[in-house]
Design a protein around this motif. Structure first.
Motif, PDB file in Angstrom:
ATOM      1  N   GLN A 390       1.269 -15.765  -8.189  1.00  8.86           N
ATOM      2  CA  GLN A 390       2.357 -16.352  -8.964  1.00  8.86           C
ATOM      3  C   GLN A 390       3.079 -15.279  -9.764  1.00  8.86           C
ATOM      4  N   CYS A 391       2.309 -14.358 -10.334  1.00  7.22           N
ATOM      5  CA  CYS A 391       2.893 -13.255 -11.105  1.00  7.22           C
ATOM      6  C   CYS A 391       3.782 -12.388 -10.208  1.00  7.22           C
ATOM      7  N   GLU A 392       3.320 -12.101  -8.988  1.00 16.49           N
ATOM      8  CA  GLU A 392       4.119 -11.314  -8.054  1.00 16.49           C
ATOM      9  C   GLU A 392       5.416 -12.038  -7.693  1.00 16.49           C
ATOM     10  N   ALA A 393       5.322 -13.344  -7.439  1.00 21.05           N
ATOM     11  CA  ALA A 393       6.515 -14.114  -7.065  1.00 21.05           C
ATOM     12  C   ALA A 393       7.529 -14.142  -8.197  1.00 21.05           C
ATOM     13  N   VAL A 394       7.059 -14.313  -9.426  1.00 17.23           N
ATOM     14  CA  VAL A 394       7.963 -14.300 -10.581  1.00 17.23           C
ATOM     15  C   VAL A 394       8.668 -12.958 -10.679  1.00 17.23           C
ATOM     16  N   ILE A 479      11.895 -14.358   0.053  1.00 19.13           N
ATOM     17  CA  ILE A 479      10.612 -13.745  -0.329  1.00 19.13           C
ATOM     18  C   ILE A 479       9.435 -14.576   0.172  1.00 19.13           C
ATOM     19  N   SER A 480       9.691 -15.744   0.751  1.00 21.09           N
ATOM     20  CA  SER A 480       8.611 -16.505   1.388  1.00 21.09           C
ATOM     21  C   SER A 480       8.155 -15.831   2.677  1.00 21.09           C
ATOM     22  N   GLN A 481       8.966 -14.904   3.202  1.00 24.78           N
ATOM     23  CA  GLN A 481       8.610 -14.162   4.406  1.00 24.78           C
ATOM     24  C   GLN A 481       7.772 -12.938   4.041  1.00 24.78           C
ATOM     25  N   LYS A 482       6.680 -12.736   4.759  1.00 26.63           N
ATOM     26  CA  LYS A 482       5.747 -11.667   4.412  1.00 26.63           C
ATOM     27  C   LYS A 482       6.347 -10.272   4.556  1.00 26.63           C
ATOM     28  N   PRO A 485      11.387  -7.040   2.144  1.00 29.24           N
ATOM     29  CA  PRO A 485      11.226  -5.705   1.533  1.00 29.24           C
ATOM     30  C   PRO A 485      10.884  -5.758   0.049  1.00 29.24           C
ATOM     31  N   ILE A 486      11.471  -6.693  -0.689  1.00 30.71           N
ATOM     32  CA  ILE A 486      11.158  -6.784  -2.116  1.00 30.71           C
ATOM     33  C   ILE A 486       9.720  -7.254  -2.313  1.00 30.71           C
ATOM     34  N   ARG A 487       9.303  -8.216  -1.516  1.00 29.67           N
ATOM     35  CA  ARG A 487       7.916  -8.684  -1.590  1.00 29.67           C
ATOM     36  C   ARG A 487       6.962  -7.550  -1.247  1.00 29.67           C
ATOM     37  N   THR A 488       7.269  -6.807  -0.200  1.00 29.33           N
ATOM     38  CA  THR A 488       6.423  -5.682   0.192  1.00 29.33           C
ATOM     39  C   THR A 488       6.351  -4.634  -0.907  1.00 29.33           C
ATOM     40  N   LEU A 489       7.486  -4.356  -1.537  1.00 28.49           N
ATOM     41  CA  LEU A 489       7.525  -3.370  -2.615  1.00 28.49           C
ATOM     42  C   LEU A 489       6.643  -3.794  -3.784  1.00 28.49           C
ATOM     43  N   VAL A 490       6.785  -5.063  -4.200  1.00 29.45           N
ATOM     44  CA  VAL A 490       5.999  -5.549  -5.342  1.00 29.45           C
ATOM     45  C   VAL A 490       4.507  -5.537  -5.015  1.00 29.45           C
ATOM     46  N   GLU A 491       4.135  -5.979  -3.826  1.00 32.71           N
ATOM     47  CA  GLU A 491       2.726  -5.992  -3.444  1.00 32.71           C
ATOM     48  C   GLU A 491       2.146  -4.579  -3.394  1.00 32.71           C
ATOM     49  N   ASP A 492       2.931  -3.621  -2.916  1.00 30.11           N
ATOM     50  CA  ASP A 492       2.468  -2.226  -2.897  1.00 30.11           C
ATOM     51  C   ASP A 492       2.256  -1.698  -4.311  1.00 30.11           C
TER      52      ASP A 492
END
Length: 575
Positions: A390-394, A479-482, A485-492
């Motif tokens: 949830q923190c990552e999504a926010v 960002i629902s898609q794995k 790029p932004i999701r990947t950046l935040v997860e990294d």
């Protein structure tokens, strides 16, 4: 009205603590706070530990011991530096201690009795761990599901018993066989509630509830059931905790002509009083248990391992995946020289464990069970994982917002806080199977656009154009898609943060050093990091010797000499 519950046995003796834990699992009770432990295994025989085998509870006036002020506060910390040092040293130990290394007993078939005993040992371990980790740990009556078969059977059995009792008392002449059994059971329960020094009240209870005398009265149809019930309620009012005053008052107000209902309610309140005593003893034992927690959990797990040799299979696979990841990452890109042929640098034990601990934070609970050494914290891990997702999504939504809208929303702390709270609420429950992340993000987009337009207009900026709102909505929903790029950046960046705090010998400093791009959720991320690091440190303290043995075998095979693992800098525990 009622004196404070003051059951305060001496728990300075380790034997008393272990006996209390072993007897605790026999209660027909469940955890109040969260369903962290499956208590369906432990049923019936609610026998409480005694200090030198004597009853333990409260009494009033001169019979009472100390009051609630003598209760100790539960210990809040989850690990000690001594335990951590012990686990660090274990990486170079020779594995000679029975309780420090997994046994290597050959596979064997287990009898049903052995399986049941192993289940009890595992339950003991879970109960103990929960008492250590959860400062507010306490028990309440077991709430069965409304339509469960167990509840239906139990209610039917109870109804049959009370119907028989009512039939006996209403017969002419009355029969007292079941009523006498009830009175005898009530007498034993009341006596078990008394402190060892409550001699006067103990004598009084034995005199009033004299079973031989009551049987003689029953033979002559002269038993004063209502009078005995009144005495029982008065005695209960003297020894119950203040929280039970309302229940005692209701008992006094019941119609004494309905004897069956009266006794049914008396037993209900007695069960609540028994829970009060158990919770009081839990509060007393927690601080002392904290001092022997790692040792006790390690010994208990070794017992489980002795009876179930496969009890570390999942743990071995978990650590092996970390080893394979590190070995594959260390493969040289250039052709090795002749002197380097046949040699491959092995990862250190703490590097392996830190990688494995990060894997546990990202564990996919739908694909398989957690390692056996994490079973007692499985629910906590799931909750931490949900909070982190949830923190990552926010953070991803806020990054999109800042990059799309730009200057009009930058540097506004109040707006940032409102958006964070709003997005967090809208994304609450995103981890559930039935939730639809894309739909949730569409709702987030609509609310974000509405809040932005309101803020922009208040500060004399033009509202978002329909085209810009459509762009913002599309980027947020993507960002629902794995592979976003932004999701990947935040997860990294999150991976970089957690690997940093796991490997740094001074995690207190590293916790506050949030990577670039995560500043918007820094408070939440730091809190998650502290909680996770506490779980890791305690887990390392308890199971470090088992991990050391597994790593030796994975790196060197069964022929590995003791003490062959290199020592790495020790990580300091959080204060």
């Amino acid at each position: 009205m009622c004196p404070v519950l003051c059951c305060t046995p001496n728990y300075s003796n380790k034997g008393h603590i272990l006996k209390f834990i072993d007897q605790l699992v026999t209660l027909d009770l469940s955890l109040l706070n969260k369903p962290l432990i499956d208590v369906s295994y432990a049923k019936l025989n609610a026998t409480m530990p005694r200090n030198d085998e004597r009853p333990c509870s409260t009494s009033s006036g001169e019979d009472q011991g100390s009051d609630a002020d003598s209760l100790s506060e539960s210990c809040a910390s989850t690990t000690t530096s001594g335990n951590l040092d012990s686990s660090r040293n274990s990486f170079n130990s020779d594995g000679s201690s029975k309780h420090c290394t997994p046994s290597s007993s050959p596979p064997k078939f287990l009898t049903l009795e052995e399986v049941m005993q192993a289940g009890k040992d595992l339950f003991d371990l879970k109960i103990t761990h929960e008492m250590i980790m959860n400062k507010a740990f306490h028990l309440k009556p077991n709430p069965e599901p409304p339509n469960s078969l167990w509840k239906m059977v139990k209610e039917n059995v109870r109804k049959v018993f009370w119907d028989i009792l009512e039939s006996e008392l209403n017969s002419d002449p009355p029969e007292y066989q079941h009523a006498i059994k009830l009175l005898e059971e009530i007498r034993e329960i009341l006596l078990s509630f008394l402190n060892p020094g409550a001699n006067r009240m103990q004598t009084q209870i034995m005199e009033v509830l004299d079973m031989d005398l009551i049987r003689q009265q029953a033979d002559n149809d002269a038993v004063d059931i209502q009078g005995l019930a009144s005495y029982i309620i008065t005695t209960m009012s003297k020894i119950c905790a203040p929280v039970r005053d309302k229940e005692i008052k209701k008992l006094r107000e019941l119609n004494t002509d309905n004897t069956v209902t009266l006794f049914r309610e008396i037993f209900h309140v007695l069960d609540l009083m028994r829970i009060d005593i158990v919770n009081s003893e839990i509060r007393n034992v927690q601080p002392v248990l904290q001092m022997i927690s790692a040792e006790y959990e390690r010994e208990k797990f070794q017992i489980v391992l002795d009876k179930t040799p496969t009890a570390l299979n999942n743990t071995t696979s978990w650590i092996q995946s970390a080893v394979e990841e590190l070995l594959s990452a260390s493969v040289p890109t250039e052709k090795p020289s002749d002197s380097e042929k046949g040699f491959r640098a092995l990862p250190g034990p703490y590097q392996i464990l830190n990688t494995a601990f990060f894997h546990i934070l990202k564990w996919d609970f739908s694909k398989g069970p957690v390692p056996e050494t994490w079973m007692t914290d499985e629910t906590r891990l799931e909750e931490l994982q949900w909070q982190l997702k949830q923190c990552e999504a926010v953070n991803e939504v806020l990054l999109i917002l800042f990059s799309t809208v730009g200057e009009p929303v930058q540097g506004l702390a109040s707006l940032l806080d409102r958006l964070k709270r709003m997005i967090s609420v809208l994304l609450d429950g995103m981890h559930k199977k039935e939730s639809n992340l894309k739909e949730a993000l569409e709702g987030v987009s609509a609310q974000v656009c509405c809040e932005l337009n309101k803020s922009l207009i208040e500060r004399n900026y033009p509202a978002l154009t329909p085209e810009l709102q459509a762009t913002l909505t599309g980027q947020i929903c993507s960002i629902s898609q794995k592979d976003n790029p932004i999701r990947t950046l935040v997860e990294d960046r999150v991976q970089q943060y957690f690997m940093g705090i796991l490997s740094d010998p001074k995690p207190q400093v590293k916790l506050e050093e949030v990577p670039a791009g995560l500043a918007a959720v820094k408070p939440e991320l730091v809190l998650i990091g502290k909680t996770f690091l506490s779980l890791v440190n305690y887990n390392r303290a308890v199971y470090g010797p088992f991990y050391a043995n597994i790593i030796r075998k994975l790196l060197f095979g069964d022929a590995a000499p003791p003490g062959s693992l290199p020592q790495e800098p020790a990580q300091k525990a959080l204060s």
